[in-house]
Write a protein that holds these residues in place. Sequence first.
Motif: not given
Length: 553
Positions: A454-462
């Motif tokens: 979740l953190i990895a996808v969040f950072r990518e999209e943010a």
Amino acid sequence: MLPCGRSLRATALLRPAAAVRRLGAARRASRGAALPPGPDLRHFLRGVTAGQRQPEPSSYPGAGKVYLETYGCQMNVSDTEIAWTILQGSGYSRTKELGEADVVLLVTCSVREKAEQTVWNRLQHLKALKLRRQQRGSALRIGVLGCMAERLKEEILQKEKLVDIVAGPDAYRDLPRLLALAESGQQAANVLLALHETYADVLPVQTTAGGTTAFVSIMRGCDNLCSYCIVPFTRGRERSRPLASILQEVRMLSEQGVKEVTLLGQNVNSYRDLSEVQFRAAAAPGLSRGFSSRCQARAGGLRFAQLLEQVSRVDPELRIRFTSPHPKDFPDEASVLQLIRERHNICKQLHLPAQSGSSRVLEAMQRGYTREAYLELVQHVRDSIPGVSLSSDFIAGFCGETEEDHQQSLSLLREVRYNAGFLFAYSMRQKTRAFHRLQDDVPAGVKQRRLQELIAVFREEAARANQAMVGQAQLVLVEGPSKRSASELCGRNDGNIKVIFPAAQPQEAPGSEAPFRPQPGDYVLVKVTSANSQTLRGVLLGPATLSHSAACP
């Protein structure tokens, strides 16, 4: 767990009667045998009068230096200021040096097990300090305040007899009395939840002198009863602070030079002030389309949109934020979104906690909406407030969460593309519905792996969302020096994203005017040159004001 319609006062009234019956039965069974000392009538009456005001601090004058540590959310930061204001009124002084303290108070959090473990570890460190003090013939009093105190009073007091006082979130007025008892060598506790306590008459002393930002609590407690959440059991049911008290504090902060206030509550957009007769005729509000609530909306009261409108008028150069709202309380006709769009000093930023991207998990969480309803709300918000910045909360590994459920959370992160996020592995809490009805069946290793995904996808999209601001001029409130470089300043833009920029404008030519050097509390324009998932970097363009920036296209 209390049903939505059941009164805490009714519960308090039942407990003394039941206790008296048990005491009478014990006496009859003893057949005249001596009983150990037990509670007297005053002990039981405390439960009945829990909604009444605690003794005034001046009734228990104190002396000595207090050291305060805060753990957890912004509500605890606000609670720290309230507790300190009460103690200051009773004669205590404040120290930032642990070694100078006569009293150490920890304002604690119970939302997750990790937060509680952090406090237990800190208490072990303080135990060693307390023993050294005793060896030198001086005393150190230790207190645990807040949600952890409410949840674990007996364990905190009994564990190695380390803690002297325990005070729940509604008992801060009682701190002078509790400390007076501790000075006489007794352990003291008050964790009663009050029906009406909002600390409306306590104007907090700001814990950071010269600070540019401040938190203003507008309500306490929560009625939502999400199945994973301990807050209704540690902070009680919702009660709203009177409008007049909030406006008084905001004006005071503005006069002190504060440039940004954040209105705080567990669920700010269910704010409902009944303090004046003219507020009581309003109809019950609706819910966001496709959303439901376990508790029926109550009629009457001045609502959050009216509060927000009046706060925004206090000072046109005072920036306003609020957190946390519940997604269910943004109906299509809501004027909150309209206010955010129209008022230049209300930040174009919303926190919309999703918790999961799976409708099946959301139902188990008792959130009152589906994935589809949440996405429809997000689109409604973006249509209403162009350029709005969104943040959210997500829980990894809730009870019964499957890999398919997890993938739906990942896809929701990609679809919405939040600017900021708060993501955690699920931690089961006693007293919650999940504790009583569900199985914490996702292994710890799986929770951590899902959290990292979740953190990895969040950072990518943010990062993608923030990179869209490159080349734009952002209005930034200067907070102070950057932690990594004395030649740079740090502040936040309207969307609450951190912005790093040079501490001064470059001097154009020898002999020209001295370069502009912003100070904490100044508004400046910064042209963004680069971005990642958490930070914007840019060059300083010059000074600015909220009003002037809003007037410029």
